[in-house]
Design a protein around this motif. Sequence first.
Motif, PDB file in Angstrom:
ATOM      1  N   LEU A  66       0.808  -1.227   0.000  1.00  0.00           N
ATOM      2  CA  LEU A  66       0.000   0.000   0.000  1.00  0.00           C
ATOM      3  C   LEU A  66       0.837   1.271   0.000  1.00  0.00           C
ATOM      4  CD1 LEU A  66      -2.748  -1.140   2.515  1.00  0.00           C
ATOM      5  CD2 LEU A  66      -2.814  -1.219   0.011  1.00  0.00           C
ATOM      6  N   ASP A  67       1.851   1.330   0.847  1.00  0.00           N
ATOM      7  CA  ASP A  67       2.671   2.542   0.931  1.00  0.00           C
ATOM      8  C   ASP A  67       3.482   2.792  -0.336  1.00  0.00           C
ATOM      9  OD1 ASP A  67       1.705   2.955   3.471  1.00  0.00           O
ATOM     10  OD2 ASP A  67       3.563   2.381   4.503  1.00  0.00           O
ATOM     11  N   LYS A  68       3.596   1.799  -1.193  1.00  0.00           N
ATOM     12  CA  LYS A  68       4.355   1.930  -2.441  1.00  0.00           C
ATOM     13  C   LYS A  68       3.436   2.150  -3.648  1.00  0.00           C
ATOM     14  CE  LYS A  68       8.225  -0.765  -0.756  1.00  0.00           C
ATOM     15  NZ  LYS A  68       9.044  -1.963  -0.921  1.00  0.00           N
ATOM     16  N   GLY A  69       2.172   2.470  -3.383  1.00  0.00           N
ATOM     17  CA  GLY A  69       1.256   2.776  -4.475  1.00  0.00           C
ATOM     18  C   GLY A  69       0.494   1.586  -5.014  1.00  0.00           C
ATOM     19  N   GLY A  70       0.508   0.483  -4.298  1.00  0.00           N
ATOM     20  CA  GLY A  70      -0.241  -0.702  -4.716  1.00  0.00           C
ATOM     21  C   GLY A  70      -1.611  -0.757  -4.058  1.00  0.00           C
ATOM     22  N   PHE A  71      -2.300  -1.847  -4.307  1.00  0.00           N
ATOM     23  CA  PHE A  71      -3.663  -2.017  -3.817  1.00  0.00           C
ATOM     24  C   PHE A  71      -3.846  -3.435  -3.310  1.00  0.00           C
ATOM     25  CE2 PHE A  71      -3.590   1.008  -7.259  1.00  0.00           C
ATOM     26  CZ  PHE A  71      -4.263   2.096  -6.734  1.00  0.00           C
ATOM     27  N   ILE A  72      -4.671  -3.577  -2.289  1.00  0.00           N
ATOM     28  CA  ILE A  72      -5.072  -4.896  -1.801  1.00  0.00           C
ATOM     29  C   ILE A  72      -6.590  -4.872  -1.672  1.00  0.00           C
ATOM     30  CG2 ILE A  72      -4.972  -6.585   0.068  1.00  0.00           C
ATOM     31  CD1 ILE A  72      -2.209  -5.418   0.778  1.00  0.00           C
ATOM     32  N   PHE A  73      -7.220  -5.867  -2.254  1.00  0.00           N
ATOM     33  CA  PHE A  73      -8.672  -6.003  -2.193  1.00  0.00           C
ATOM     34  C   PHE A  73      -9.002  -7.303  -1.472  1.00  0.00           C
ATOM     35  CE2 PHE A  73      -7.617  -3.734  -6.109  1.00  0.00           C
ATOM     36  CZ  PHE A  73      -8.253  -2.534  -5.863  1.00  0.00           C
ATOM     37  N   LEU A  74     -10.107  -7.282  -0.752  1.00  0.00           N
ATOM     38  CA  LEU A  74     -10.574  -8.461  -0.039  1.00  0.00           C
ATOM     39  C   LEU A  74     -11.994  -8.774  -0.492  1.00  0.00           C
ATOM     40  CD1 LEU A  74      -9.419  -7.348   3.509  1.00  0.00           C
ATOM     41  CD2 LEU A  74      -8.234  -8.944   2.002  1.00  0.00           C
ATOM     42  N   ALA A  75     -12.312 -10.056  -0.532  1.00  0.00           N
ATOM     43  CA  ALA A  75     -13.670 -10.496  -0.815  1.00  0.00           C
ATOM     44  C   ALA A  75     -14.303 -10.880   0.523  1.00  0.00           C
ATOM     45  CB  ALA A  75     -13.668 -11.684  -1.767  1.00  0.00           C
ATOM     46  N   ARG A  76     -15.400 -10.211   0.856  1.00  0.00           N
ATOM     47  CA  ARG A  76     -16.082 -10.457   2.127  1.00  0.00           C
ATOM     48  C   ARG A  76     -17.462 -11.036   1.861  1.00  0.00           C
ATOM     49  NH1 ARG A  76     -16.587  -5.405   5.923  1.00  0.00           N
ATOM     50  NH2 ARG A  76     -18.019  -4.753   4.278  1.00  0.00           N
ATOM     51  N   ASP A  77     -17.756 -12.132   2.527  1.00  0.00           N
ATOM     52  CA  ASP A  77     -19.072 -12.767   2.447  1.00  0.00           C
ATOM     53  C   ASP A  77     -19.681 -12.680   3.838  1.00  0.00           C
ATOM     54  OD1 ASP A  77     -21.303 -14.162   1.710  1.00  0.00           O
ATOM     55  OD2 ASP A  77     -20.293 -16.083   1.445  1.00  0.00           O
ATOM     56  N   GLY A  78     -20.563 -11.741   4.022  1.00  0.00           N
ATOM     57  CA  GLY A  78     -21.098 -11.483   5.361  1.00  0.00           C
ATOM     58  C   GLY A  78     -19.991 -10.902   6.230  1.00  0.00           C
ATOM     59  N   ASP A  79     -19.670 -11.594   7.317  1.00  0.00           N
ATOM     60  CA  ASP A  79     -18.611 -11.148   8.217  1.00  0.00           C
ATOM     61  C   ASP A  79     -17.291 -11.850   7.965  1.00  0.00           C
ATOM     62  OD1 ASP A  79     -20.297  -9.382   9.538  1.00  0.00           O
ATOM     63  OD2 ASP A  79     -20.887 -10.870  11.029  1.00  0.00           O
ATOM     64  N   LYS A  80     -17.243 -12.724   6.976  1.00  0.00           N
ATOM     65  CA  LYS A  80     -16.050 -13.538   6.739  1.00  0.00           C
ATOM     66  C   LYS A  80     -15.295 -13.086   5.490  1.00  0.00           C
ATOM     67  CE  LYS A  80     -14.378 -18.162   6.278  1.00  0.00           C
ATOM     68  NZ  LYS A  80     -14.457 -19.486   6.732  1.00  0.00           N
ATOM     69  N   ILE A  81     -13.971 -12.965   5.612  1.00  0.00           N
ATOM     70  CA  ILE A  81     -13.117 -12.672   4.461  1.00  0.00           C
ATOM     71  C   ILE A  81     -12.823 -14.002   3.776  1.00  0.00           C
ATOM     72  CG2 ILE A  81     -10.898 -11.747   3.685  1.00  0.00           C
ATOM     73  CD1 ILE A  81     -12.877  -9.634   4.774  1.00  0.00           C
ATOM     74  N   VAL A  82     -13.168 -14.106   2.505  1.00  0.00           N
ATOM     75  CA  VAL A  82     -13.055 -15.379   1.790  1.00  0.00           C
ATOM     76  C   VAL A  82     -12.058 -15.333   0.627  1.00  0.00           C
ATOM     77  CG1 VAL A  82     -15.367 -16.145   2.453  1.00  0.00           C
ATOM     78  CG2 VAL A  82     -15.062 -14.833   0.338  1.00  0.00           C
ATOM     79  N   GLY A  83     -11.502 -14.157   0.345  1.00  0.00           N
ATOM     80  CA  GLY A  83     -10.550 -14.057  -0.749  1.00  0.00           C
ATOM     81  C   GLY A  83      -9.768 -12.761  -0.685  1.00  0.00           C
ATOM     82  N   THR A  84      -8.671 -12.732  -1.410  1.00  0.00           N
ATOM     83  CA  THR A  84      -7.830 -11.542  -1.451  1.00  0.00           C
ATOM     84  C   THR A  84      -7.109 -11.460  -2.792  1.00  0.00           C
ATOM     85  OG1 THR A  84      -6.029 -10.341  -0.357  1.00  0.00           O
ATOM     86  CG2 THR A  84      -5.921 -12.734  -0.303  1.00  0.00           C
ATOM     87  N   ALA A  85      -6.851 -10.234  -3.219  1.00  0.00           N
ATOM     88  CA  ALA A  85      -6.076 -10.000  -4.434  1.00  0.00           C
ATOM     89  C   ALA A  85      -5.301  -8.707  -4.246  1.00  0.00           C
ATOM     90  CB  ALA A  85      -6.987  -9.882  -5.652  1.00  0.00           C
TER      91      ALA A  85
END
Length: 75
Positions: A45-64
Amino acid sequence: MLEIINYSAEYANDFRDLNLEWLEQYSLTESHDLEIINHPKEAILDKGGFIFLARDGDKIVGTAGIANEGNFIYE
């Protein structure tokens, strides 16, 4: 319902666990990966990138993530 959200520190454990799960499953874990997994804000993040998370209800089920490698190059 699946929702795509931005990474925040409250999801650090989910981010780490999801990434380690697939890396270890395929014996791909390297020191560079551990640096990113343990310090996503500084490494991505501090270097200009991005992190996305996939949330299903209250649970994180994926990341990119998208890492900024400089000179308009992203990985």
